[in-house]
Design an enzyme around this catalytic site. Structure first.
Site: not given
Length: 246
Positions: A53, A14-15, A76, A134, A144
């Site tokens: 990302e 994730d970023g 995501d 989320h 995250d």
């Protein structure tokens, strides 16, 4: 866990970025077939969310460059998945130009990611899996958290050790879902139904993003999400396992 991950390396990545461009962070979690967990992360002062990302995916794959076998990368980022599985082949044919003849953004990172993918070879299955951000997926939520902390320049205690002692249910994955379509450039933003925040186990609804941001900004463990309908709002709350406070 309802599916088998035997002989499989699972990677979450994730970023995060504040300002876009602005201070950013990336995170990757690797769960290997021997039952070991490695958390990774880093950041940059002037970057973008998409670069973070991509960096997360690159770092995750690089960390297992000497490991054979099946790999599942969970992210995501629709941008990363569509880019590496669809768009990149057209970009290469057009000498890294888009349909309008313009330069491809983040070409340096796309080339590096492609190298990592190609290096694994056809004998090592590599699967990209979309997970909704989320939405309560433990691996994604932890990534995250790490990425956001790095974007803020905060210390992160990265876990490295056996799966049995890892506090995150990394293999708790939802059923596979179709990859969402990306919104065309210039399309007007859809008006939000509500903004939800979760802090200290208490969920609140906000009518504006600034109001929601004031509650969660700088708060460790806080969650936030925008909904576009009453049904989606209820789904978010269900995923969080809470009800709105009256």
């Amino acid at each position: 866990m309802t599916e088998s991950f035997k002989d499989t390396v699972l990677i979450f990545c994730d970023g995060a970025c504040s300002g876009n461009p602005g201070p950013g962070g990336w995170a990757a979690i690797i769960a290997d077939a021997q039952g070991n967990i490695k958390e990774m992360g880093g950041g940059g002062q002037s970057t973008t969310n998409n670069r973070m990302e991509l960096t997360a995916a690159i770092k995750g794959l690089h960390s297992i460059s000497q490991v054979d076998g099946k790999v599942i990368v969970c992210t995501d980022s629709v941008y990363v998945i569509r880019g590496i599985t669809q768009w990149i082949f057209g970009w290469k044919k057009k000498n890294w130009k888009n349909a309008e003849g313009g330069e491809i953004a983040n070409q340096d990172l796309w080339e590096e990611l492609l190298q990592k993918v190609v290096a694994r070879g056809k004998s090592s299955e590599l699967k990209w899996r979309f997970v909704k951000g989320h939405s309560g997926v433990p691996g994604n939520e932890r990534c995250d958290e790490i990425a956001v902390k790095y974007s803020k320049g905060e210390y992160v205690d990265l876990y490295r050790g056996p799966l049995i002692k890892y506090p995150v249910a990394i293999f708790d994955l939802p059923d596979e879902m179709a990859l969402p379509e990306m919104k065309p450039k210039g399309e007007p933003k859809k008006e939000a139904y509500s903004y939800l925040s979760l802090l200290g186990g208490i969920a609140l609804r906000h009518s504006t993003w600034p109001e929601c941001e004031r509650r969660v900004k700088g708060q460790s463990g806080a969650k936030f999400k925008k909904s576009f309908s009453e049904q989606e709002e209820n789904e978010i709350l269900k995923a969080w396992g809470v009800k709105l406070k009256n």
